[in-house]
Design an enzyme around this catalytic site. Structure first.
Site, mmCIF file in Angstrom:
data_model
loop_
_atom_site.group_PDB
_atom_site.id
_atom_site.type_symbol
_atom_site.label_atom_id
_atom_site.label_comp_id
_atom_site.label_asym_id
_atom_site.label_seq_id
_atom_site.Cartn_x
_atom_site.Cartn_y
_atom_site.Cartn_z
ATOM 1 N N LYS A 71 0.797 -1.232 0.000
ATOM 2 C CA LYS A 71 0.000 0.000 0.000
ATOM 3 C C LYS A 71 0.831 1.285 0.000
ATOM 4 C CE LYS A 71 -4.165 -1.865 2.100
ATOM 5 N NZ LYS A 71 -5.196 -1.721 3.119
ATOM 6 N N ASP A 107 -10.190 2.702 1.998
ATOM 7 C CA ASP A 107 -10.343 2.016 3.287
ATOM 8 C C ASP A 107 -11.070 2.902 4.304
ATOM 9 O OD1 ASP A 107 -9.164 -0.434 2.693
ATOM 10 O OD2 ASP A 107 -7.153 0.230 3.239
HETATM 11 P P1 NDP Z 1 0.118 -2.675 9.653
HETATM 12 O O1 NDP Z 1 1.108 -3.779 9.695
HETATM 13 O O2 NDP Z 1 0.402 -1.448 8.867
HETATM 14 O O3 NDP Z 1 -0.166 -2.174 11.183
HETATM 15 C C1 NDP Z 1 -0.404 -3.090 12.203
HETATM 16 C C2 NDP Z 1 -0.735 -2.355 13.509
HETATM 17 O O4 NDP Z 1 -1.042 -3.350 14.487
HETATM 18 C C3 NDP Z 1 0.409 -1.529 14.087
HETATM 19 O O5 NDP Z 1 -0.113 -0.415 14.772
HETATM 20 C C4 NDP Z 1 1.048 -2.514 15.067
HETATM 21 O O6 NDP Z 1 1.738 -1.871 16.129
HETATM 22 C C5 NDP Z 1 -0.188 -3.190 15.610
HETATM 23 N N1 NDP Z 1 0.082 -4.508 16.173
HETATM 24 C C6 NDP Z 1 0.247 -5.677 15.498
HETATM 25 N N2 NDP Z 1 0.448 -6.693 16.361
HETATM 26 C C7 NDP Z 1 0.410 -6.151 17.607
HETATM 27 C C8 NDP Z 1 0.537 -6.690 18.919
HETATM 28 N N3 NDP Z 1 0.735 -7.994 19.117
HETATM 29 N N4 NDP Z 1 0.428 -5.851 19.984
HETATM 30 C C9 NDP Z 1 0.215 -4.545 19.778
HETATM 31 N N5 NDP Z 1 0.069 -3.959 18.564
HETATM 32 C C10 NDP Z 1 0.174 -4.760 17.497
HETATM 33 O O7 NDP Z 1 -1.229 -3.341 9.198
HETATM 34 P P2 NDP Z 1 -2.536 -2.605 8.577
HETATM 35 O O8 NDP Z 1 -2.817 -1.389 9.376
HETATM 36 O O9 NDP Z 1 -2.381 -2.459 7.111
HETATM 37 O O10 NDP Z 1 -3.647 -3.715 8.821
HETATM 38 C C11 NDP Z 1 -4.101 -4.000 10.141
HETATM 39 C C12 NDP Z 1 -5.248 -4.996 10.030
HETATM 40 O O11 NDP Z 1 -6.349 -4.359 9.412
HETATM 41 C C13 NDP Z 1 -4.917 -6.227 9.175
HETATM 42 O O12 NDP Z 1 -5.325 -7.378 9.887
HETATM 43 C C14 NDP Z 1 -5.758 -6.041 7.918
HETATM 44 O O13 NDP Z 1 -6.207 -7.266 7.410
HETATM 45 C C15 NDP Z 1 -6.923 -5.226 8.464
HETATM 46 N N6 NDP Z 1 -7.569 -4.410 7.430
HETATM 47 C C16 NDP Z 1 -8.912 -4.540 7.268
HETATM 48 C C17 NDP Z 1 -9.582 -3.794 6.334
HETATM 49 C C18 NDP Z 1 -11.059 -3.962 6.180
HETATM 50 O O14 NDP Z 1 -11.588 -3.518 5.151
HETATM 51 N N7 NDP Z 1 -11.770 -4.567 7.130
HETATM 52 C C19 NDP Z 1 -8.880 -2.828 5.470
HETATM 53 C C20 NDP Z 1 -7.476 -2.710 5.771
HETATM 54 C C21 NDP Z 1 -6.849 -3.505 6.710
HETATM 55 P P3 NDP Z 1 3.270 -1.410 15.974
HETATM 56 O O15 NDP Z 1 3.261 -0.112 15.218
HETATM 57 O O16 NDP Z 1 3.724 -1.255 17.387
HETATM 58 O O17 NDP Z 1 3.989 -2.520 15.248
#
Ligand code: NDP
Length: 282
Positions: A71, A107
């Protein structure tokens, strides 16, 4: 009789696309409107993104969706960006307009429509977002553009969280602050809309964000970006507290509906899309 065996092509580019159901929903929509379009899930590795983007033009695709990890990385490869894509710094839809590639981000608007379908409006509201990745950026941007009163970003890593807050402050007029998430989160009782925008709870992970769930109250609307499973542990806890819940399937369906409209120029048959997606999770 003149025959036409050619289809307009649309696709999903991502490194893990096997379990992504968006294509089923899109093809149901194409069929409902009698459009000669197809949608393919395509596994595109990060190292192959540039070639895959060029292929949109070479093969005459109408457009593609982008998912993890493309993205943000695709942006320098595109000719122009929509306002939401520019502010968010992420693209989930590319449209091919006569060989020029435009990046959009649907999104955030998908999230807003899913809330509105449950009678929840963002304007004037205090929004608390957990997470600071691509989904949080898109949701935060759209909430700010729609006149949210205040946005709080809570994130595990400080740098990413603070970066999102300063981006929102710089590029929108919204009052925005950061909370470092390094212990059980307590949600302030005056929050109207709480969102899990982390990847916690995505199948096969059954965990839920580390929150004091007793701090969720019944006048909050609580939403999850996770769509598989639709009823996450996070939403189950919020429901038990009496909150209105909005699952990630709605956001997925409506971001797709917007992409459908961008590619085809036709109003998406939303009901068909939502029902086709829901069937995949029965
Ligand atoms: P990114 O990898 O960009 O971001 C992930 C986020 O989750 C970060 O803030 C990360 O924190 C946090 N995170 C992950 N694991 C943990 C943990 N164990 N403890 C604390 N924080 C955690 O992913 P995206 O934002 O692109 O996607 C996130 C989710 O959203 C995905 O599962 C995706 O499938 C879903 N999604 C759903 C959509 C929909 O239409 N329903 C559209 C877009 C996405 P840190 O910064 O500290 O690493």
């Amino acid at each position: 009789m003149e025959k036409d065996y050619r289809y307009e092509l649309t696709a999903l580019y991502g490194s893990t696309v096997d379990e992504n159901p968006v294509g089923v929903m899109m093809e149901a929509g194409y069929e409902a409107l009698g459009l000669k379009y197809r949608y393919l899930n395509m596994k595109v590795l990060e190292t192959e993104l540039e070639g895959a983007i060029q292929a949109i033009i070479a093969l005459g695709f109408k457009g593609v969706n982008l998912t993890i990890p493309h993205k943000v990385k695709a942006i320098p490869m595109l000719d122009e960006l929509s306002e939401a894509a520019r502010i968010t710094g992420a693209v989930n839809v590319i449209v091919n307009r006569n060989g020029k590639l435009r990046g959009e981000n649907t999104d955030g608007v998908g999230f807003i429509i899913a809330l509105e379908k449950k009678g929840v409006v963002v304007k004037g509201k205090k929004v608390y977002i957990i997470g600071a990745g691509g989904a949080a950026r898109a949701i935060g941007t759209e909430c700010a553009l729609r006149g949210a009163k205040e946005i709080i970003i809570a994130n595990r890593s400080k740098g990413r969280g603070e970066k999102l807050v300063s981006m929102l402050k710089e590029r929108t007029k919204c009052d925005c602050s950061f909370v470092l998430w390094n212990q059980k989160l307590e949600i302030p009782s005056d929050v109207h809309i709480l969102v899990n925008a982390t990847s916690i709870g995505l199948y096969p992970d059954t965990s839920k964000p580390d929150i004091d769930y007793n701090t969720i109250v019944d006048n909050m609307a609580v939403s999850d970006v996770i769509f598989n499973p639709p009823m996450t542990g996070f939403l189950q806890e919020a429901k038990a507290q009496g909150a209105v819940t909005v699952d990630g399937l709605g956001m997925l369906a409506y971001q797709g509906a917007k992409a459908f409209e961008i590619w085809t120029g036709q109003k998406a048959p939303e009901k068909v899309l939502v029902e086709a997606l829901a069937r995949e999770f029965e």
